[in-house]
Design a protein around this motif. Structure first.
Motif, PDB file in Angstrom:
ATOM      1  N   LEU A 124       0.795  -1.090  -0.009  1.00 41.46           N
ATOM      2  CA  LEU A 124       0.092  -0.030  -0.005  1.00 41.46           C
ATOM      3  C   LEU A 124       1.053   1.186  -0.015  1.00 41.46           C
ATOM      4  N   THR A 125       2.017   1.237   0.610  1.00 44.15           N
ATOM      5  CA  THR A 125       2.949   2.372   0.418  1.00 44.15           C
ATOM      6  C   THR A 125       3.142   2.702  -0.971  1.00 44.15           C
ATOM      7  N   ILE A 126       3.460   1.913  -1.616  1.00 48.71           N
ATOM      8  CA  ILE A 126       4.060   1.859  -3.165  1.00 48.71           C
ATOM      9  C   ILE A 126       2.506   2.574  -3.758  1.00 48.71           C
ATOM     10  N   GLN A 127       1.473   2.088  -3.468  1.00 46.86           N
ATOM     11  CA  GLN A 127       0.601   2.930  -4.002  1.00 46.86           C
ATOM     12  C   GLN A 127       0.149   4.442  -3.484  1.00 46.86           C
ATOM     13  N   GLN A 128       0.458   4.637  -2.376  1.00 43.87           N
ATOM     14  CA  GLN A 128       0.399   6.083  -1.716  1.00 43.87           C
ATOM     15  C   GLN A 128       1.565   6.791  -2.442  1.00 43.87           C
ATOM     16  N   ARG A 129       2.582   6.333  -2.305  1.00 40.45           N
ATOM     17  CA  ARG A 129       3.734   7.331  -2.704  1.00 40.45           C
ATOM     18  C   ARG A 129       3.183   7.664  -4.121  1.00 40.45           C
ATOM     19  N   ARG A 130       2.642   6.669  -4.937  1.00 43.50           N
ATOM     20  CA  ARG A 130       2.593   7.261  -6.483  1.00 43.50           C
ATOM     21  C   ARG A 130       1.509   8.196  -6.618  1.00 43.50           C
ATOM     22  N   ILE A 144       2.348   8.690   7.427  1.00 43.00           N
ATOM     23  CA  ILE A 144       3.049   9.422   6.271  1.00 43.00           C
ATOM     24  C   ILE A 144       4.111  10.117   6.277  1.00 43.00           C
ATOM     25  N   GLY A 145       4.340  10.956   7.470  1.00 40.94           N
ATOM     26  CA  GLY A 145       5.629  11.711   7.573  1.00 40.94           C
ATOM     27  C   GLY A 145       6.796  11.045   7.919  1.00 40.94           C
ATOM     28  N   THR A 146       6.560   9.783   8.441  1.00 45.51           N
ATOM     29  CA  THR A 146       7.732   9.310   8.991  1.00 45.51           C
ATOM     30  C   THR A 146       8.261   8.129   7.834  1.00 45.51           C
ATOM     31  N   ASP A 151       9.977  13.204   2.855  1.00 42.33           N
ATOM     32  CA  ASP A 151      10.500  14.248   2.394  1.00 42.33           C
ATOM     33  C   ASP A 151       9.447  15.533   2.098  1.00 42.33           C
ATOM     34  N   ALA A 152       8.159  15.101   2.684  1.00 45.02           N
ATOM     35  CA  ALA A 152       7.044  16.106   2.606  1.00 45.02           C
ATOM     36  C   ALA A 152       7.549  17.564   3.285  1.00 45.02           C
ATOM     37  N   ASP A 153       6.847  18.459   2.363  1.00 43.84           N
ATOM     38  CA  ASP A 153       7.212  19.841   2.656  1.00 43.84           C
ATOM     39  C   ASP A 153       6.728  20.444   4.043  1.00 43.84           C
ATOM     40  N   LEU A 154       5.614  19.697   4.724  1.00 45.28           N
ATOM     41  CA  LEU A 154       5.014  20.213   5.846  1.00 45.28           C
ATOM     42  C   LEU A 154       4.157  18.937   6.450  1.00 45.28           C
ATOM     43  N   LYS A 155       4.716  18.763   7.612  1.00 40.73           N
ATOM     44  CA  LYS A 155       4.217  17.461   8.416  1.00 40.73           C
ATOM     45  C   LYS A 155       3.506  17.774   9.568  1.00 40.73           C
ATOM     46  N   ILE A 156       2.262  17.526   9.802  1.00 41.88           N
ATOM     47  CA  ILE A 156       1.251  17.977  10.948  1.00 41.88           C
ATOM     48  C   ILE A 156       1.228  16.532  11.736  1.00 41.88           C
ATOM     49  N   TYR A 157       1.404  16.468  13.075  1.00 43.93           N
ATOM     50  CA  TYR A 157       0.865  15.520  13.711  1.00 43.93           C
ATOM     51  C   TYR A 157      -0.330  15.999  14.654  1.00 43.93           C
ATOM     52  N   LEU A 158      -1.444  15.676  14.375  1.00 40.42           N
ATOM     53  CA  LEU A 158      -2.732  16.003  15.165  1.00 40.42           C
ATOM     54  C   LEU A 158      -3.126  15.342  16.238  1.00 40.42           C
ATOM     55  N   ASP A 159      -3.046  15.612  17.248  1.00 41.54           N
ATOM     56  CA  ASP A 159      -3.182  14.755  18.512  1.00 41.54           C
ATOM     57  C   ASP A 159      -4.315  15.317  19.689  1.00 41.54           C
ATOM     58  N   ALA A 202       6.312   0.490  11.022  1.00 44.25           N
ATOM     59  CA  ALA A 202       5.858   1.815  10.813  1.00 44.25           C
ATOM     60  C   ALA A 202       4.693   1.936  11.986  1.00 44.25           C
ATOM     61  N   PRO A 203       5.161   1.931  13.247  1.00 42.29           N
ATOM     62  CA  PRO A 203       4.312   2.365  14.516  1.00 42.29           C
ATOM     63  C   PRO A 203       3.717   4.032  14.299  1.00 42.29           C
ATOM     64  N   LEU A 204       2.696   4.004  14.978  1.00 42.63           N
ATOM     65  CA  LEU A 204       2.146   5.381  14.920  1.00 42.63           C
ATOM     66  C   LEU A 204       3.129   6.248  15.911  1.00 42.63           C
ATOM     67  N   ARG A 205       3.660   7.403  15.242  1.00 45.95           N
ATOM     68  CA  ARG A 205       4.566   8.433  15.983  1.00 45.95           C
ATOM     69  C   ARG A 205       4.721   9.449  15.117  1.00 45.95           C
ATOM     70  N   ALA A 206       5.236  10.675  15.952  1.00 51.44           N
ATOM     71  CA  ALA A 206       5.301  11.959  15.104  1.00 51.44           C
ATOM     72  C   ALA A 206       6.723  12.085  14.389  1.00 51.44           C
ATOM     73  N   ALA A 207       6.685  12.273  13.387  1.00 48.04           N
ATOM     74  CA  ALA A 207       7.893  12.572  12.676  1.00 48.04           C
ATOM     75  C   ALA A 207       8.921  13.629  13.392  1.00 48.04           C
ATOM     76  N   PRO A 208      10.362  13.422  13.685  1.00 48.38           N
ATOM     77  CA  PRO A 208      10.944  14.456  14.416  1.00 48.38           C
ATOM     78  C   PRO A 208      10.728  15.884  13.988  1.00 48.38           C
ATOM     79  N   ASP A 209      10.483  16.037  12.629  1.00 47.06           N
ATOM     80  CA  ASP A 209      10.414  17.308  12.138  1.00 47.06           C
ATOM     81  C   ASP A 209       8.809  17.625  11.908  1.00 47.06           C
ATOM     82  N   ALA A 210       7.918  17.041  12.569  1.00 51.15           N
ATOM     83  CA  ALA A 210       6.615  17.337  12.458  1.00 51.15           C
ATOM     84  C   ALA A 210       6.160  18.322  13.308  1.00 51.15           C
ATOM     85  N   VAL A 211       5.190  19.151  12.950  1.00 53.27           N
ATOM     86  CA  VAL A 211       4.522  19.994  13.966  1.00 53.27           C
ATOM     87  C   VAL A 211       3.309  19.469  14.700  1.00 53.27           C
TER      88      VAL A 211
END
Ligand code: DC
Length: 236
Positions: A124-130, A144-146, A151-159, A202-211
């Motif tokens: 599914l990751t292959i299909q999502q990246r495409r 998605i951000g992790t 390399d996404a331009d803006l990563k949000i972690y909504l908690d 791929a556990p649920l966690r915020a990317a280090p550069d996520a807001v």
């Protein structure tokens, strides 16, 4: 801040929103995508589609190998909604519309396990990246951000706290006229949070550069406003 004030600046092309169940990711993602005229893509629907197809085919939900083959062999497409029946997207599996089937309770009950299978995630990751790499997309999920688009331009972690998320889900179900039990929702949510955040792949966690946006004391408008400010700040 208005969108006009941002008109001359390019927006981030890929925006990711990750976070736990019922944190408001889909609401924010859809509204943000509408504001920016981007594609809204909720990746959870892909795991739901594979789960529903596996149940339809009578597969054992513990049968990782066969479910992985199913994920690898199915083309899952996410498109702009073709019907005005409350759907956010059309979800197609090999061309067949399964938009509402993937919301059934039996899918809810089994999707966490299916989404923990490494082979399913790879397929599914292959299909999502495409889809994501085409840009102009707000992509929502858990990794998605992790993992999917690091390399996404803006990563949000909504908690939000489990109590607040259970309260919101309870009110949503009541508004739809469904029977609902807030304590039961909270219990199920805690269980799912634990499973999603402790799984090996791929556990649920915020990317280090996520807001991180913690939304317990915010309404949907305030969350959208905060996200739009981030879009503005990231505009080059
Ligand atoms: O957001 P949702 O409830 O529709 O997600 C369904 C399941 O899929 C949930 O158990 C988490 C999982 N999921 C995931 O592991 N990775 C994603 N990118 C999206 C969803």
């Amino acid at each position: 801040m208005t969108l006009d004030s941002m008109a001359n600046k390019p927006f981030p092309k890929i925006i990711t929103i990750d976070g736990p169940a019922a944190s408001g990711k889909s609401t924010l993602g859809k509204r943000l995508a509408d504001e920016l005229e981007y594609l809204f893509f909720d990746t959870g629907v892909m795991y739901r589609a594979v789960t529903w197809l596996a149940l339809q085919d009578g597969l054992e939900i513990e049968d990782e190998d066969r479910i992985t083959l199913l994920a690898e062999g199915t083309d899952i497409d996410v498109r702009a909604p073709s019907l005005d029946d409350g759907r956010q997207n059309d979800i197609l599996a090999d061309g067949r519309d399964i938009t509402w089937q993937i919301r059934l309770p039996e899918v809810d009950a089994n999707v966490s396990l299916v989404s923990s299978y490494g082979g399913v995630r790879d397929a599914l990751t292959i299909q999502q990246r495409r889809i994501g790499q085409r840009g102009k997309v707000v992509m929502v999920g858990r990794d998605i951000g992790t993992v999917v688009l690091p390399d996404a331009d803006l990563k949000i972690y909504l908690d939000a706290s489990a109590e607040e998320r259970a309260r919101r889900r309870y009110h949503e179900q009541c508004e739809r006229g469904e029977e609902s039990d807030q304590a039961q929702i909270l219990g199920a949510m805690r269980k799912r949070d634990k499973f999603d955040s402790t799984r090996a792949v791929a556990p649920l966690r915020a990317a280090p550069d996520a807001v991180i946006i913690f939304s317990d004391n915010m309404d949907a408008d305030q969350v959208l406003h905060t996200a739009l400010q981030l879009v503005h700040q990231r505009s080059l």
